[in-house]
Motif scaffolding. Structure first.
Motif, mmCIF file in Angstrom:
data_model
loop_
_atom_site.group_PDB
_atom_site.id
_atom_site.type_symbol
_atom_site.label_atom_id
_atom_site.label_comp_id
_atom_site.label_asym_id
_atom_site.label_seq_id
_atom_site.Cartn_x
_atom_site.Cartn_y
_atom_site.Cartn_z
ATOM 1 N N GLN A 68 0.814 -1.213 0.000
ATOM 2 C CA GLN A 68 0.000 0.000 0.000
ATOM 3 C C GLN A 68 0.849 1.265 0.000
ATOM 4 O OE1 GLN A 68 -2.225 -0.302 3.637
ATOM 5 N NE2 GLN A 68 -3.196 -2.245 3.090
ATOM 6 N N ASN A 69 0.259 2.346 -0.529
ATOM 7 C CA ASN A 69 0.794 3.695 -0.333
ATOM 8 C C ASN A 69 0.262 4.248 0.986
ATOM 9 O OD1 ASN A 69 0.090 3.562 -3.543
ATOM 10 N ND2 ASN A 69 1.997 4.647 -3.176
ATOM 11 N N LEU A 82 5.704 3.427 1.865
ATOM 12 C CA LEU A 82 5.069 2.262 1.282
ATOM 13 C C LEU A 82 5.073 1.185 2.355
ATOM 14 C CD1 LEU A 82 6.932 2.226 -2.174
ATOM 15 C CD2 LEU A 82 4.782 3.377 -1.611
ATOM 16 N N ASN A 107 -0.764 -6.045 -5.040
ATOM 17 C CA ASN A 107 -0.246 -4.693 -5.235
ATOM 18 C C ASN A 107 -1.421 -3.712 -5.247
ATOM 19 O OD1 ASN A 107 0.970 -2.315 -5.950
ATOM 20 N ND2 ASN A 107 1.815 -3.046 -7.893
ATOM 21 N N MET A 109 -0.912 -0.462 -4.615
ATOM 22 C CA MET A 109 -0.404 0.879 -4.887
ATOM 23 C C MET A 109 -1.042 1.418 -6.168
ATOM 24 S SD MET A 109 3.619 0.534 -3.820
ATOM 25 C CE MET A 109 3.923 -0.882 -4.877
ATOM 26 N N ASN A 112 2.636 1.908 -9.275
ATOM 27 C CA ASN A 112 3.955 1.382 -8.954
ATOM 28 C C ASN A 112 3.909 -0.136 -9.070
ATOM 29 O OD1 ASN A 112 6.612 1.416 -8.105
ATOM 30 N ND2 ASN A 112 6.205 2.645 -6.275
ATOM 31 N N GLN A 167 12.146 0.392 -3.454
ATOM 32 C CA GLN A 167 10.969 0.627 -2.622
ATOM 33 C C GLN A 167 11.001 -0.132 -1.300
ATOM 34 O OE1 GLN A 167 7.847 -2.408 -4.836
ATOM 35 N NE2 GLN A 167 7.849 -0.296 -5.454
#
Length: 557
Positions: A68-69, A82, A107, A109, A112, A167
């Motif tokens: 996650q963001n 992140l 994912n 995000m 990304n 990341q």
């Protein structure tokens, strides 16, 4: 008892925690692992050769990881992060030796790619589960998922982290604990203790800086996801009970910081390096490079008081603006709120590994005195529009959209120079690598898919006519330090088919090409792959990159 969420000081952002589901069958046991006999593990013990023998537990541990963001103030300064399931560190993957582990990675995000690598897990005959973008899979596109299935063939402590761009050092990481026997007795297992460096800029910004101006200075550091910065933030704290023996699983999850770990007034009994149990030894301070793990036992020898736990930045190879203030607190009274007044041990600033003679594996396995293949890789810098690192004259690049395993599955053996493929075609042979540098900076060298034997480390140029190699009781591990202006000699055995990455674990150096890949027993790889899984992940990645015009600008790993 593991470090609790309150003690961990993880920062909840959003999303549910990973909850394991377990299916099992009964395993008969001749003995019970207990505080008074940690060497025993059911029908197995410390003398079991875990490279050849694995308990058949019939247990499957299943986890769900959501990338996650978010934003968080880990040291009191808010920034973009992140995370895994909304926390830093992410949830710990826990299994027993011999269990099958299933990890579903989603994912979430917005814009990304990602991948998850299970650091130090050998992935025995499961190479495509290694989680390295451009090598064992395409990156996971936003909205897509990837399921990893692997066997816990060894036991000990490690971590998982993103292996896409840089990341991991924005927060995509978490602990791994594989329960099994231990080489010394203890009362309580406190779980993973992460040592991280930290910046108030994102890792992506720092990587751009590193590629044009050299290594950046990190603002701070964290112990299990928390620290102070000025008057903001809070310290990591844990409470000891007098006389209790605590197992702590240290992980250096830093981007570019070598730490020396100490606890004032306490002795560290070292019982494992990476995933290898060792004959225990005592020390007051422990050198731990990026990607390395050490399991220690700390006996609560005091009865009252508060004591500093220190992650001391080794400034001979690390740039940090807060080098002496990355600290936690050990308390003997949980109601205390006082800062400790304890005095630290005198330590030497050094980025060298613990001495070879102190890291003696409990399970003794000699390395071969001769190797079927031997390569010597000089580590160099290449200067152009950006800085690149090279091994043996090649700066590594592999393409996100055409990973090595897909190329193998298609029977395409046209390897580019930049892919830096070392082909190892024969099963069960010894390989020696000599890695050398003339630069006055140490580098943590990590090998995927294997433990290696550390045969020699030293300063100066390696000379095989005069060098003394440690063949008996050499350290075995998956990360070792290449000394500044020196050499590292490692050996490993080709017992695991796959495409395995060998790279520097400094974030910027891997991004800038300090890597190569070992194509081991390629002829056996395709039969072990789920090519449908590989193709579907790559197809989803291709759709995403075409719609968002994504351009790869780093090494691919």
């Amino acid at each position: 008892m593991l470090f609790s969420k309150a003690i961990l000081a993880t920062v909840a952002i959003s999303g549910a925690l990973a909850a394991p589901t377990v299916s099992s069958s009964t395993l008969s046991k001749r003995c019970t692992n207990s505080a008074e006999d940690r060497s025993c593990w059911g029908d197995y013990d410390l003398s079991t050769n875990y490279y050849d023998v694995v308990p058949d537990t019939g247990v499957t541990r299943e986890y769900w990881l959501d990338i996650q963001n978010g934003t968080a103030s880990l040291d009191g300064v808010e920034r973009i992060v992140l995370t895994v399931n909304g926390t830093f560190p992410g949830p710990t993957i826990i299994a027993d030796w011999g269990d099958t582990v299933v990890v579903h990675v989603t994912n979430s995000m917005q814009n990304n790619g990602t991948s998850i690598h299970f650091h130090g897990i050998r992935q025995n005959y499961t190479n495509e589960m290694d989680g390295v973008a451009s090598i064992t899979q395409c990156p996971i596109a936003p909205g897509d998922s990837f399921t990893h299935t692997w066997r816990a063939t060894q036991y000990g402590s490690s971590w998982y982290h993103s292996h896409f761009a840089v990341q991991a050092w924005d927060g995509i990481l978490g602990g791994i604990i594989i329960n099994g026997p231990a080489s010394a007795n203890y009362d309580e297992d406190l779980g993973n203790l992460f040592l991280n460096d930290w910046s108030h800029d994102t890792a992506e910004v720092l990587a751009i800086w590193a590629a044009t101006g050299g290594p950046p200075t990190l603002d701070n550091g964290l112990i299990n996801g928390t620290n102070v910065y000025g008057d903001a933030g809070s310290r990591f704290e844990t409470t000891f009970v007098a006389g209790t023996r605590y197992r702590i699983r240290l992980v250096n999850g830093a981007a570019d910081t070598h730490f020396r770990f100490t606890i004032d007034n306490h002795t560290l009994e070292v019982i494992a390096t990476d995933f290898v149990p060792i004959i225990p030894y005592n020390t007051t301070n422990l050198s731990i490079g990026m990607g390395q793990r050490y399991d220690i036992i700390v006996t609560a020898t005091e009865t009252t008081g508060d004591f500093w736990m220190r992650a001391i930045v080794q400034e001979s190879c690390s740039e940090n603006a807060n080098p002496d203030n990355i600290m936690g607190i050990v308390r003997y009274d949980s109601s205390s709120t006082a800062d400790p007044t304890s005095t630290g041990y005198d330590v030497t600033d050094s980025c060298d590994d613990e001495a070879i003679g102190t890291i003696v594996p409990y399970l003794s396995m000699d390395a071969s005195s001769t190797a079927s293949i031997e390569d010597d890789f000089a580590v160099t810098l290449q200067f152009g529009n950006t800085i690149k690192w090279a091994m043996g004259g090649t700066s590594f690049v592999s393409q996100w959209d055409y990973p090595t395993v897909l190329q193998v599955a298609e029977g395409n053996d046209t390897w580019s120079t930049e892919q830096h493929v070392i082909e190892l075609t024969t099963a069960n042979e010894w390989v020696y690598f000599i890695i050398e540098t003339t630069f006055a900076q140490a580098h943590p060298i990590h090998l995927h898919g294997h433990d290696f034997w550390v045969l020699a480390q030293g300063t100066g140029t390696f000379d095989e006519t005069t060098a003394s190699l440690t063949l008996t009781d050499a350290p075995r591990r998956d990360v070792a330090m290449l000394p500044a202006s020196g050499y590292l000699v490692i050996a490993y055995y080709t017992d695991n088919p796959g495409a395995w990455l060998l790279h520097c674990h400094i974030a910027w150096h891997a991004s800038e090409g300090f890597a190569l890949q070992l194509l081991e027993r390629e002829s056996e790889m395709t039969a072990l792959m789920n090519t449908g899984n590989i193709n579907s992940t790559c197809a989803n990645w291709d759709v995403y990159t075409a719609s968002d015009a994504i351009v790869q600008e780093d090494s691919g790993i």
